[in-house]
Scaffold this motif. Structure first.
Motif, PDB file in Angstrom:
ATOM      1  N   LEU A  40       0.862  -1.169   0.000  1.00  0.00           N
ATOM      2  CA  LEU A  40       0.000   0.000   0.000  1.00  0.00           C
ATOM      3  C   LEU A  40       0.904   1.225   0.000  1.00  0.00           C
ATOM      4  O   LEU A  40       1.695   1.430   0.925  1.00  0.00           O
ATOM      5  N   THR A  41       0.795   2.025  -1.065  1.00  0.00           N
ATOM      6  CA  THR A  41       1.688   3.168  -1.257  1.00  0.00           C
ATOM      7  C   THR A  41       0.862   4.441  -1.359  1.00  0.00           C
ATOM      8  O   THR A  41      -0.185   4.453  -2.011  1.00  0.00           O
ATOM      9  N   ALA A  42       1.326   5.514  -0.718  1.00  0.00           N
ATOM     10  CA  ALA A  42       0.575   6.777  -0.679  1.00  0.00           C
ATOM     11  C   ALA A  42       1.292   7.871  -1.462  1.00  0.00           C
ATOM     12  O   ALA A  42       2.527   7.966  -1.427  1.00  0.00           O
ATOM     13  N   LEU A  43       0.488   8.686  -2.150  1.00  0.00           N
ATOM     14  CA  LEU A  43       0.940   9.949  -2.739  1.00  0.00           C
ATOM     15  C   LEU A  43       0.306  11.066  -1.930  1.00  0.00           C
ATOM     16  O   LEU A  43      -0.927  11.139  -1.832  1.00  0.00           O
ATOM     17  N   VAL A  44       1.112  11.924  -1.333  1.00  0.00           N
ATOM     18  CA  VAL A  44       0.577  13.056  -0.584  1.00  0.00           C
ATOM     19  C   VAL A  44       1.226  14.331  -1.094  1.00  0.00           C
ATOM     20  O   VAL A  44       2.296  14.316  -1.696  1.00  0.00           O
ATOM     21  N   GLY A  45       0.575  15.440  -0.821  1.00  0.00           N
ATOM     22  CA  GLY A  45       1.099  16.730  -1.255  1.00  0.00           C
ATOM     23  C   GLY A  45      -0.025  17.745  -1.299  1.00  0.00           C
ATOM     24  O   GLY A  45      -1.203  17.382  -1.329  1.00  0.00           O
ATOM     25  N   GLU A 206      -4.323   8.442   7.031  1.00  0.00           N
ATOM     26  CA  GLU A 206      -4.434   7.408   6.016  1.00  0.00           C
ATOM     27  C   GLU A 206      -3.055   7.070   5.446  1.00  0.00           C
ATOM     28  O   GLU A 206      -2.725   5.900   5.235  1.00  0.00           O
ATOM     29  N   ALA A 207      -2.259   8.092   5.201  1.00  0.00           N
ATOM     30  CA  ALA A 207      -0.904   7.846   4.692  1.00  0.00           C
ATOM     31  C   ALA A 207      -0.088   7.024   5.681  1.00  0.00           C
ATOM     32  O   ALA A 207       0.766   6.221   5.276  1.00  0.00           O
ATOM     33  N   GLU A 208      -0.352   7.180   6.979  1.00  0.00           N
ATOM     34  CA  GLU A 208       0.383   6.414   7.999  1.00  0.00           C
ATOM     35  C   GLU A 208       0.117   4.915   7.897  1.00  0.00           C
ATOM     36  O   GLU A 208       0.898   4.108   8.407  1.00  0.00           O
ATOM     37  N   ARG A 209      -0.984   4.523   7.252  1.00  0.00           N
ATOM     38  CA  ARG A 209      -1.303   3.102   7.083  1.00  0.00           C
ATOM     39  C   ARG A 209      -0.462   2.451   5.986  1.00  0.00           C
ATOM     40  O   ARG A 209      -0.486   1.239   5.834  1.00  0.00           O
ATOM     41  N   PRO A 227       6.439   5.620   6.847  1.00  0.00           N
ATOM     42  CA  PRO A 227       5.924   6.638   7.779  1.00  0.00           C
ATOM     43  C   PRO A 227       6.880   6.962   8.932  1.00  0.00           C
ATOM     44  O   PRO A 227       7.042   8.123   9.301  1.00  0.00           O
ATOM     45  N   ALA A 228       7.526   5.931   9.476  1.00  0.00           N
ATOM     46  CA  ALA A 228       8.417   6.173  10.617  1.00  0.00           C
ATOM     47  C   ALA A 228       9.617   7.022  10.215  1.00  0.00           C
ATOM     48  O   ALA A 228      10.009   7.948  10.946  1.00  0.00           O
ATOM     49  N   ALA A 229      10.182   6.732   9.044  1.00  0.00           N
ATOM     50  CA  ALA A 229      11.358   7.487   8.598  1.00  0.00           C
ATOM     51  C   ALA A 229      11.008   8.945   8.335  1.00  0.00           C
ATOM     52  O   ALA A 229      11.780   9.853   8.672  1.00  0.00           O
ATOM     53  N   LEU A 230       9.842   9.197   7.743  1.00  0.00           N
ATOM     54  CA  LEU A 230       9.444  10.576   7.489  1.00  0.00           C
ATOM     55  C   LEU A 230       9.106  11.299   8.785  1.00  0.00           C
ATOM     56  O   LEU A 230       9.457  12.470   8.969  1.00  0.00           O
ATOM     57  N   THR A 231       8.440  10.598   9.702  1.00  0.00           N
ATOM     58  CA  THR A 231       8.056  11.220  10.979  1.00  0.00           C
ATOM     59  C   THR A 231       9.279  11.643  11.783  1.00  0.00           C
ATOM     60  O   THR A 231       9.248  12.656  12.498  1.00  0.00           O
ATOM     61  N   ASP A 232      10.364  10.892  11.655  1.00  0.00           N
ATOM     62  CA  ASP A 232      11.586  11.216  12.401  1.00  0.00           C
ATOM     63  C   ASP A 232      12.098  12.626  12.107  1.00  0.00           C
ATOM     64  O   ASP A 232      12.813  13.214  12.921  1.00  0.00           O
ATOM     65  N   LYS A 233      11.748  13.172  10.953  1.00  0.00           N
ATOM     66  CA  LYS A 233      12.206  14.517  10.590  1.00  0.00           C
ATOM     67  C   LYS A 233      11.692  15.577  11.569  1.00  0.00           C
ATOM     68  O   LYS A 233      12.277  16.660  11.681  1.00  0.00           O
TER      69      LYS A 233
END
Length: 586
Positions: A40-45, A206-209, A227-233
């Motif tokens: 499951l892959t998300a596009l956000v922006g 939803e993107a976190e899923r 999600p974890a790697a991006l949240t670390d920012k």
């Protein structure tokens, strides 16, 4: 990643469209990414980032200007039909046939996709079971709630078994309960059928899923990772503070978000305000804003990292309130809206059952409820767009049974769906509706120019070509042109990203501070935190009425957010109705 191990591989993908007033708009500017199979892959922006353009290119519906794109091992440029034979695509506005039943829609899409007759029965039964639509197979699609329509759209998309499922913001306009059900279906498909899913979404939860997230901005890939790697920012920069009882969370949030030198973002949540500090800034640096209130550290979330990424790219145009003429807004304490025993029936169906409440001047009042709960019907009656079957309704001191036209002149309205003229430019829409509101000459020209500047709009752009967020900006600008004393907002931020939602609510908060009364419906439960009071409806009945804190207490939740409170109250109400119905049957 090798192409054989990937579902989608894009290399330096570029796509331009003609821009308003000439020139080119670069929708995708050299995007390179690789999507893994069975995930499951998300596009956000933010709006206009290029998410829908990318999805349409993956679906073989748009041709790249340059670059390479492979989907399931096929070159999209030379083999678009082979790609389309292997995928299913659900766009934002999926084409259900509203006069056909649930079953007839499934049959039609199975015919269009050439699904063999011997495979249909089992496939239909599985889809109807997954979507809880089995009991509604003979109901016309047009009579389904918004959430049920989205689930039917997903079922029609899946009448054949694809190798790749593309979903363009599938949960826009649906309530938290329906959203939860929709994502349960999607995750079940991924787990049981090893289906690859690429979804664009405006909801960070939803993107976190998803296992992998790609962040787009102005046609460029801004960041990618799990999600974890991006949240670390955002770790180490996130805080929460509970304002004193005399201070509204939205007022503290507005002050924090305005302090762009020290604060990256702020949002009210569960009675407190969650905020992100700029790197190198300490809470002591914003002591004047906090006024002695002590913040505490909190774990970072994906939305925090998303907001940090966007703030680093641009300083979003603030959307201050349009001019409000003080003489238009009386300064008495009388309720500006009075609802008593309001009922609306459609034949034998009761959409709203004996609802009563008041709304005071300068209050932000939220109408919440699941799809089909009756809130839109209530909303339309309050606006004077739909007569009540019975009951008493006053707006701006005027009885809507006898003075509907006079009341409408004192209100502004922003509809859930884009209701302006798509073929007119931004300026032409503003001038037309300004004239309809009775503005003219120098006053009209000044208001139009001010609206274009304040809402960061392109005056000559064709309105129908604007991204969703900019369409809503234009709708808001139109609704505020005549400086109304009451503003009705029907899901004003549906389908737009968190950055744009912050800007909208900064405007709404300022309007309320000036004395404008705001009535809002929304499916973003975080937005209920901006309200002075909220009402939750389901099946036409009023289940809860009070401040956000009172509603959370009614849901028997200590420290829960509004999303959990909403789901808890609706489920409690449904359980009580079910028990009552069972008792009557016995």
């Amino acid at each position: 990643m090798e192409a054989a191990a990937a579902t989608v591989v894009a290399v330096d993908l570029r796509k331009c469209f003609p821009a308003a007033g000439g020139g080119q708009l670069e929708a995708l500017a050299g995007v390179s990414l690789s999507m893994r199979k069975g995930e499951l892959t998300a596009l956000v922006g933010p709006d206009g980032a290029g998410k829908t353009t990318f999805l349409r290119m993956v679906a073989g519906l748009l041709r790249a200007d340059s670059g390479q794109l492979q989907v399931l091992g096929h070159d999209v440029a030379s083999q678009p039909q082979q790609v389309q034979d292997c995928i299913s695509y659900m766009p934002q506005r999926f084409g259900l046939y509203e006069d056909l039943s649930v079953q007839e829609n499934l049959d039609l899409y199975a015919d269009l996709h050439g699904v063999p007759a011997d495979e249909r029965h089992a496939r239909f039964e599985r889809l109807l079971q997954m979507t809880d639509l089995a009991a509604f197979r003979q109901r016309p699609a047009g009579k389904l709630s918004g959430g049920m329509k989205q689930k039917l759209g997903l079922a029609c998309t899946l009448v054949r078994s694809p190798q790749l499922l593309l979903l363009d913001e599938p949960s826009v306009g649906v309530d938290p309960l329906s959203r939860r059900e929709l994502w349960k279906i999607i995750q079940q498909l991924v787990q049981e059928e090893q289906l690859s899913v690429l979804v664009s979404t405006a909801y960070m939860d939803e993107a976190e899923r998803c296992e992998q997230i790609f962040v787009l901005h102005q046609g460029r890939l801004l960041a990618q990772g799990n999600p974890a790697a991006l949240t670390d920012k955002a770790q180490g920069l996130t805080w929460a503070v509970a304002p004193v009882p005399t201070r509204q969370p939205r007022d503290l949030q507005a002050q924090l978000i305005d302090d762009t030198r020290h604060v990256l973002d702020a949002v009210p949540r569960a009675g407190s305000v969650r905020f992100i500090l700029q790197p190198g800034v300490a809470p002591s640096d914003i002591a004047a804003v906090l006024q002695g209130e002590q913040p505490s550290r909190r774990p970072a979330e994906l939305e925090d990292a998303f907001m940090m990424l966007l703030r680093a790219q641009e300083t979003p145009a603030s959307l201050p309130a349009a001019e409000v003429t003080a003489s238009r807004i009386p300064q008495d304490d009388a309720p500006v809206i009075v609802v008593r025993d309001l009922v609306r029936r459609f034949g034998d169906f009761t959409a709203v059952a004996s609802t009563s409440f008041d709304v005071h001047r300068g209050e932000i009042f939220g109408l919440l409820g699941p799809n089909g709960a009756g809130k839109t019907t209530t909303f339309r009656m309050l606006c004077g767009l739909l007569p009540a079957s019975s009951g008493h309704l006053e707006v701006a001191g005027l009885n809507l049974r006898t003075a509907r036209a006079q009341a409408r002149a004192r209100i502004g309205y922003v509809s859930q769906k884009f209701a302006l003229y798509a073929n007119l430019s931004v300026r032409e829409n503003l001038e037309f509706f300004g004239g309809a509101y009775g503005l003219g000459g120098t006053q009209l020209r000044g208001r139009v120019a001010d609206a274009i500047k304040r809402f960061d709009l392109q005056a000559d752009a064709r309105s129908g070509d604007l991204p969703a967020g900019y369409k809503q900006r234009l709708a808001m600008a139109v609704g505020l042109l005549h400086a109304p004393e009451i503003l009705f907002l029907d899901e004003p931020t549906s389908g737009i990203d968190p950055l744009a939602r912050r800007a909208f609510w900064r405007t709404i908060t300022e309007l309320a501070r000036q004395g404008v009364t705001i009535i809002v419906t929304t499916h973003f439960m975080e937005e209920a935190e901006y309200c002075d009071r909220i009402a939750i409806q389901d099946a036409g009945e009023l289940l809860a009425l009070g401040t956000p804190q009172q509603v959370r207490e009614q849901a028997r939740g200590d420290g829960i957010d509004m999303n959990a409170a909403f789901i808890g109250i609706v489920e409690q109400g449904r359980a009580q109705r079910s028990a009552t119905a069972s008792g009557r049957a016995a």
